[in-house]
Design a protein around this motif. Structure first.
Motif, PDB file in Angstrom:
ATOM      1  N   THR A 224       0.986  -1.252   0.577  1.00 58.34           N
ATOM      2  CA  THR A 224      -0.047  -0.505  -0.413  1.00 58.34           C
ATOM      3  C   THR A 224       0.884   1.055  -0.078  1.00 58.34           C
ATOM      4  N   GLY A 225       0.724   2.076  -1.099  1.00 58.98           N
ATOM      5  CA  GLY A 225       1.752   3.562  -1.267  1.00 58.98           C
ATOM      6  C   GLY A 225       2.568   3.725  -1.679  1.00 58.98           C
ATOM      7  N   VAL A 226       2.843   2.122  -2.519  1.00 55.75           N
ATOM      8  CA  VAL A 226       4.253   2.464  -3.272  1.00 55.75           C
ATOM      9  C   VAL A 226       3.643   2.361  -4.840  1.00 55.75           C
ATOM     10  N   ASP A 227       4.306   3.124  -5.244  1.00 54.47           N
ATOM     11  CA  ASP A 227       4.236   3.297  -7.162  1.00 54.47           C
ATOM     12  C   ASP A 227       5.016   2.390  -8.086  1.00 54.47           C
ATOM     13  N   VAL A 228       5.099   2.396  -9.153  1.00 53.77           N
ATOM     14  CA  VAL A 228       5.795   0.577  -9.845  1.00 53.77           C
ATOM     15  C   VAL A 228       4.867   0.981 -11.475  1.00 53.77           C
ATOM     16  N   ARG A 229       6.410   1.821 -11.948  1.00 53.11           N
ATOM     17  CA  ARG A 229       5.810   1.335 -13.469  1.00 53.11           C
ATOM     18  C   ARG A 229       6.775   0.876 -13.796  1.00 53.11           C
ATOM     19  N   ILE A 230       7.156   0.107 -15.636  1.00 51.57           N
ATOM     20  CA  ILE A 230       7.853  -0.874 -16.178  1.00 51.57           C
ATOM     21  C   ILE A 230       7.585   0.473 -17.599  1.00 51.57           C
ATOM     22  N   ASP A 231       9.215   0.990 -17.700  1.00 54.70           N
ATOM     23  CA  ASP A 231       9.163   1.758 -18.409  1.00 54.70           C
ATOM     24  C   ASP A 231       9.623   0.489 -19.940  1.00 54.70           C
ATOM     25  N   ALA A 232      10.038   1.309 -20.933  1.00 55.16           N
ATOM     26  CA  ALA A 232      10.050   0.624 -22.453  1.00 55.16           C
ATOM     27  C   ALA A 232      11.315   0.544 -22.366  1.00 55.16           C
ATOM     28  N   ASP A 233      12.689   0.804 -21.702  1.00 62.02           N
ATOM     29  CA  ASP A 233      13.551  -0.493 -21.987  1.00 62.02           C
ATOM     30  C   ASP A 233      13.822  -1.854 -20.849  1.00 62.02           C
ATOM     31  N   THR A 234      12.441  -1.901 -19.920  1.00 64.12           N
ATOM     32  CA  THR A 234      12.449  -3.385 -19.576  1.00 64.12           C
ATOM     33  C   THR A 234      12.566  -2.752 -17.738  1.00 64.12           C
ATOM     34  N   ARG A 235      12.943  -1.146 -17.668  1.00 65.47           N
ATOM     35  CA  ARG A 235      14.081  -0.868 -16.393  1.00 65.47           C
ATOM     36  C   ARG A 235      12.412   0.047 -14.955  1.00 65.47           C
ATOM     37  N   VAL A 236      13.055  -0.820 -13.864  1.00 63.89           N
ATOM     38  CA  VAL A 236      12.149  -0.999 -13.304  1.00 63.89           C
ATOM     39  C   VAL A 236      11.875   0.659 -12.994  1.00 63.89           C
ATOM     40  N   TRP A 237      10.962   1.000 -12.555  1.00 64.81           N
ATOM     41  CA  TRP A 237      10.304   2.440 -11.456  1.00 64.81           C
ATOM     42  C   TRP A 237       9.768   2.395  -9.925  1.00 64.81           C
ATOM     43  N   LEU A 238      10.601   3.151  -8.783  1.00 65.16           N
ATOM     44  CA  LEU A 238       9.827   2.780  -7.817  1.00 65.16           C
ATOM     45  C   LEU A 238       9.071   4.146  -6.753  1.00 65.16           C
ATOM     46  N   GLY A 239       7.933   4.253  -6.475  1.00 61.19           N
ATOM     47  CA  GLY A 239       7.469   5.534  -5.689  1.00 61.19           C
ATOM     48  C   GLY A 239       7.039   5.226  -5.151  1.00 61.19           C
TER      49      GLY A 239
END
Length: 382
Positions: A224-239
Motif C-alpha cells: 500500500t502506498g507504493v507506485d511501480v512502473r516499467i519503462d520501454a527499456d524494461t527498467r523498473v521505477w519505484l515511487g
C-alpha cells in the motif's frame, strides 16, 4: 531547518537492544538524523563516514541515512524520513497479517536488519536477537524462535540463510512456527522456495532496496502506498510513500532526477498484475552481440539436480566480447560437468545463454547482507 547527522554505532548480539531507544526516538521525530555503522569495524566506519559526512548539517526531515553501494562499491547514503519508514512498516504489517514479535537474524546496520528493529518498535514489542557477527548458525534458530512471544511472530532473512536452514530439520521446523519469513536481498531459487514451503514455512519474497526503506513489493505485488512502473527499456521505477528523499550530498543524482520516482537498475515486467524482476541491467552479459541476463540463466541451472547454488557471470572473450560462465556450488556427492549444464540450459533457453565455462566452488562470495559478489567472481576467474 537542518540538524547535524549523528553516527549510530550498531553492535551485534544482545547489545543491539542498546540502540533501540535511539531508533524509537528517531521514528517519533524526536532524535537527530542517524547514520548507522557497524560497531568495531573501523575500516568500514572510516569508509562510510568519509563518504557521508556525519557531524555536518542535513535536513531535519531525514531520520536515517542508510549506506548503499549497489554494484559500484562507492557508498551512497539513502536519506529516509521517519514518515517513510513508518509507511513501510505499517504497509508490511497490513500485508502479512498485523503487528507482532520480530526475530533479528541479519546485521542490524543494513536496511533489512534496521527494519526488523523499527517494525518491532511500531508493534510495541522487543525484538529477539540472534548474534550473526560470526555468521548465521541455523542451530540457534529453535531457541531464538522459542523466545518469541505471540500472537504473531515474524523474521527477515536472505536466501543463503534459508538454504543453510534447509539442511537442519530442527531449525526448519522452528521457521515453520513463524507466521511469515520475509525473504529478500537477492533472488531466491525456486527449488529453495519449494522445499521451504513444503516444510510449512510461510516464505514471502520481497523486492526493494535502501532507497525504498527496504522491501516494497511482496510476492510481486506492491505494498500500500507504493507506485511501480516499467519503462520501454524494461527498467523498473519505484515511487510512493516509502521513497527516500535522495542521496546524502548528491542532490543531482540521476536515480532521483524525476520527482517522486527512483530509477532502479533492474529489469522487470508485469504479468497479470504481478511484478517479475528479471535481473540487473548493469549485470547483463553481451555475448556475440546478444544480451544474456544472468538471473534468467541461474533460474534454469538451479533446477539441475547437481546444482546447489549458482552464479552466472560474463568473462572476457576475444571473439564474443564476453562469454557466459557458471560458478556452481554442487550438491553434496555430485560433480556436474559443463556439457551436462549446457544441455540442461539449451533445452529451455537460447543456445547463447548456455555456459561456455564452468567453475566449481565450495561457496559463493557475498556482499552486504546476502547478494552474490559477481565482481569478485569475475576478478577471480578472468
Amino acid at each position: 531547518m537542518s540538524a547535524n547527522l549523528a553516527v549510530l554505532e550498531v553492535p551485534s548480539g544482545d547489545r543491539i537492544h542498546d540502540i533501540v531507544p535511539a531508533l524509537r526516538r528517531m521514528l517519533d521525530g524526536q532524535g537527530p538524523p542517524l547514520l548507522p555503522v557497524p560497531a568495531g569495524d573501523h575500516r568500514e566506519i572510516r569508509r562510510l563516514t568519509d563518504a557521508l559526512h556525519p557531524g555536518e548539517p542535513i535536513a531535519d526531515t531525514v531520520g536515517l541515512v542508510v549506506a548503499t553501494s549497489g554494484t559500484t562499491g562507492t557508498p551512497k547514503g539513502a536519506q529516509l524520513t521517519a514518515p517513510a519508514l513508518r509507511a513501510s512498516g505499517d504497509a508490511t504489517h497490513e500485508r502479512i497479517g498485523g503487528t507482532g514479535s520480530w526475530l533479528l537474524a541479519l546485521p542490524a546496520h543494513h536496511i533489512a536488519g534496521l527494519q526488523v528493529l523499527l517494525r518491532s518498535s511500531l508493534s510495541g514489542t522487543e525484538p529477539v536477537i540472534m548474534d550473526v557477527s560470526e555468521g548465521f548458525d541455523p542451530a540457534a534458530l529453535p531457541a531464538a524462535v522459542a523466545a518469541m512471544r505471540g500472537p504473531r511472530r515474524y523474521s527477515s532473512m536472505v536466501p543463503t540463510q534459508l538454504i543453510k536452514t534447509l539442511d537442519h530439520p530442527d531449525a526448519l521446523a522452528a521457521l515453520a512456527e513463524l507466521d511469515a519469513i520475509l525473504l529478500g536481498g537477492a533472488a531466491t531459487p525456486e527449488p529453495v522456495l519449494r522445499r521451504a514451503r513444503d516444510a510449512g514455512v510461510n516464505v514471502v519474497r520481497t523486492y526493494g532496496m535502501s532507497e525504498t526503506c527496504g522491501g516494497c513489493i511482496y510476492d510481486g505485488v506492491s505494498l500500500t502506498g507504493v507506485d511501480v512502473r516499467i519503462d520501454a527499456d524494461t527498467r523498473v521505477w519505484l515511487g510512493g510513500s516509502v521513497l527516500a528523499s535522495g542521496y546524502r550530498g548528491l542532490p543531482d543524482h540521476p536515480a532521483f532526477a524525476e520527482p517522486g520516482w527512483f530509477r532502479t537498475d533492474d529489469a522487470g515486467l508485469v504479468e497479470d498484475g504481478v511484478v517479475r524482476i528479471l535481473g540487473r541491467l548493469d549485470e547483463a552479459i553481451s555475448s556475440g552481440g546478444l544480451t544474456v541476463v544472468p538471473q534468467v540463466v541461474e533460474a534454469v541451472l538451479i533446477e539441475h539436480p547437481a546444482v546447489r547454488e549458482v552464479a552466472v557471470i560474463g568473462l572476457p572473450d576475444d571473439r564474443l566480447g564476453q562469454q557466459v560462465a557458471a560458478v556452481v556450488v554442487p550438491e553434496n556427492g555430485t560433480s556436474p560437468t559443463l556439457d551436462e549444464l549446457r544441455v540442461w540450459t539449451s533445452s529451455t533457453l537460447d543456445a547463447t545463454a548456455a555456459p561456455r565455462e564452468l567453475h566449481l566452488v565450495d561457496a559463493l562470495p557475498l556482499r552486504g547482507p546476502g547478494k552474490i559478489d559477481r565482481r569478485a567472481l569475475v576478478t577471480r576467474f578472468s
